[in-house]
Scaffold this active site. Structure first.
Site, mmCIF file in Angstrom:
data_model
loop_
_atom_site.group_PDB
_atom_site.id
_atom_site.type_symbol
_atom_site.label_atom_id
_atom_site.label_comp_id
_atom_site.label_asym_id
_atom_site.label_seq_id
_atom_site.Cartn_x
_atom_site.Cartn_y
_atom_site.Cartn_z
ATOM 1 N N ASP A 17 0.820 -1.179 -0.146
ATOM 2 C CA ASP A 17 0.021 -0.067 0.085
ATOM 3 C C ASP A 17 0.950 1.103 -0.038
ATOM 4 O O ASP A 17 2.093 1.257 0.431
ATOM 5 C CB ASP A 17 -0.867 0.131 1.305
ATOM 6 C CG ASP A 17 -1.655 1.327 1.380
ATOM 7 O OD1 ASP A 17 -2.419 1.630 0.415
ATOM 8 O OD2 ASP A 17 -1.696 1.909 2.578
ATOM 9 N N ASP A 48 -0.259 4.949 0.983
ATOM 10 C CA ASP A 48 -0.584 6.105 1.873
ATOM 11 C C ASP A 48 -0.534 5.439 3.444
ATOM 12 O O ASP A 48 -1.434 4.428 3.619
ATOM 13 C CB ASP A 48 -1.942 6.881 1.553
ATOM 14 C CG ASP A 48 -1.809 7.673 0.237
ATOM 15 O OD1 ASP A 48 -1.036 8.423 0.216
ATOM 16 O OD2 ASP A 48 -2.386 7.134 -0.553
ATOM 17 N N THR A 78 -2.717 -0.193 -4.264
ATOM 18 C CA THR A 78 -3.012 1.247 -3.663
ATOM 19 C C THR A 78 -4.628 1.451 -4.048
ATOM 20 O O THR A 78 -5.215 0.842 -5.135
ATOM 21 C CB THR A 78 -2.266 2.376 -4.162
ATOM 22 O OG1 THR A 78 -2.813 3.637 -3.593
ATOM 23 C CG2 THR A 78 -2.178 2.579 -5.664
ATOM 24 N N GLY A 79 -5.028 2.266 -3.220
ATOM 25 C CA GLY A 79 -6.497 2.756 -3.518
ATOM 26 C C GLY A 79 -6.453 3.799 -4.778
ATOM 27 O O GLY A 79 -7.484 4.387 -5.168
ATOM 28 N N LYS A 129 -8.169 -5.547 -2.943
ATOM 29 C CA LYS A 129 -6.603 -5.766 -3.254
ATOM 30 C C LYS A 129 -6.280 -7.123 -2.859
ATOM 31 O O LYS A 129 -5.202 -7.843 -3.671
ATOM 32 C CB LYS A 129 -5.865 -4.994 -2.284
ATOM 33 C CG LYS A 129 -5.790 -3.253 -2.360
ATOM 34 C CD LYS A 129 -5.070 -2.689 -1.380
ATOM 35 C CE LYS A 129 -5.110 -1.050 -1.398
ATOM 36 N NZ LYS A 129 -4.560 -0.425 -0.483
ATOM 37 N N ASP A 132 -2.116 -0.625 5.996
ATOM 38 C CA ASP A 132 -2.410 0.004 7.416
ATOM 39 C C ASP A 132 -3.891 0.252 7.391
ATOM 40 O O ASP A 132 -4.585 0.460 8.356
ATOM 41 C CB ASP A 132 -1.812 1.085 7.470
ATOM 42 C CG ASP A 132 -2.367 2.440 6.472
ATOM 43 O OD1 ASP A 132 -2.863 3.498 6.938
ATOM 44 O OD2 ASP A 132 -2.276 2.206 5.342
ATOM 45 N N ASN A 187 -8.923 -0.842 3.667
ATOM 46 C CA ASN A 187 -9.077 -1.230 2.264
ATOM 47 C C ASN A 187 -7.878 -2.370 1.976
ATOM 48 O O ASN A 187 -7.628 -2.647 0.913
ATOM 49 C CB ASN A 187 -9.117 -0.096 1.268
ATOM 50 C CG ASN A 187 -7.760 0.812 1.327
ATOM 51 O OD1 ASN A 187 -7.146 0.622 2.298
ATOM 52 N ND2 ASN A 187 -7.463 1.513 0.348
#
Length: 275
Positions: A10, A12, A44-45, A202, A225, A228
């Protein structure tokens, strides 16, 4: 434990520090892992255009799972490996629901994020840090009206993303959105809602990429973290939560590393993949 061959990361709150930067230490560890033949996958989102150039420029990073896995991209060949997108009609229905509340709204299409001029002008009201506001301003394409954009022929949407000022409104909107058929919801921070097509996450994306590369679940490591990231940590053979992760994410993890501010990803890679 089997040899790690693929690592899903991930961005962020995980790979990037709080200033949305990749530290030199983390970069060096990623390069060492790549040199060892390990696939480093950005999971990632964010849309593809939102992944920092300093990350994409690392030689050997080839694959990215974007919009929570709705779009899997081969960066080197500039082609989409897999996509699971929602119809414009569904996205319009979601935007109609969210428009009844005080929200910042954006949609991701073909790897690009779009937001209205009005919402972008108010982005500081919905984020906690200037670094996040700067990221949004730099990476989103401004349009007059999102719903008008969705009327164009052939439009399919990777993800709908909204942020709220009021937690009570967020919970009311979430209850409404969950009545919409064929979608799934998650969140990365406490005041947002992320909407994808049903069964997009994910974890599924990482396993799908692993199968394409001939890599087994037991050979996959993932770091995250937010909520998602939860399914990704559950799906991977080794799920690593950041010290700054949400409690439910920590509970699902096999190991808890240091924070994103203290190079937790790099330390976990050194411990499990480079030792």
């Amino acid at each position: 434990m089997k040899k790690i061959k693929l690592i899903g990361l991930d961005c962020d709150g995980t790979l990037l520090n709080d200033n949305k930067e990749l530290t030199e230490y983390s970069r060096e560890v990623l390069q060492r892992a790549i040199a060892k033949g390990i696939h480093i996958v950005i999971a990632t989102g964010r849309p593809l255009t939102g992944i920092p150039k300093e990350v994409l420029s690392i030689e050997g990073i080839r694959y990215a799972l974007t919009s929570n896995g709705a779009r899997i991209v081969d960066i080197m060949e500039n082609k989409v490996i897999s996509e699971c997108t929602m119809a414009a009609k569904t996205a319009r229905k979601l935007l109609h629901i969210f428009s009844a509340y005080d929200t910042y709204k954006e949609i991701f299409i073909d790897g690009q994020g779009y937001a209205s001029k009005e919402d972008l002008e108010r982005i500081d009201e919905y984020v906690d840090t200037e670094s996040m506001a700067r990221y949004v301003r730099e990476c989103r394409e401004e349009v007059e009206n999102l719903e008008e954009l969705l009327k164009e022929d052939g439009i399919r949407v990777d993800k709908v993303h909204v942020m709220f000022c009021n937690q009570s409104e967020r919970m009311k909107a979430l209850a409404e959105v969950r009545k919409v058929e064929g979608i799934t919801t998650t969140f990365a921070i406490s005041n947002n809602i992320e909407v994808n097509m049903l069964d997009v996450d994910k974890g599924q994306g990482l396993l799908r990429l692993g199968r394409l590369l001939g890599i087994k679940r037991e050979e996959i490591m993932a770091c995250g973290d937010g909520m998602n990231d939860l399914e990704m940590l559950k799906a991977a053979g080794l799920g690593v939560a950041m010290e700054n992760a949400m409690d439910e994410v920590k509970q699902a993890a096999d190991y808890i590393t240091d924070t994103n501010e203290n190079n937790g990803v790099a330390k976990a890679i050194e411990k499990f993949a480079l030792a």
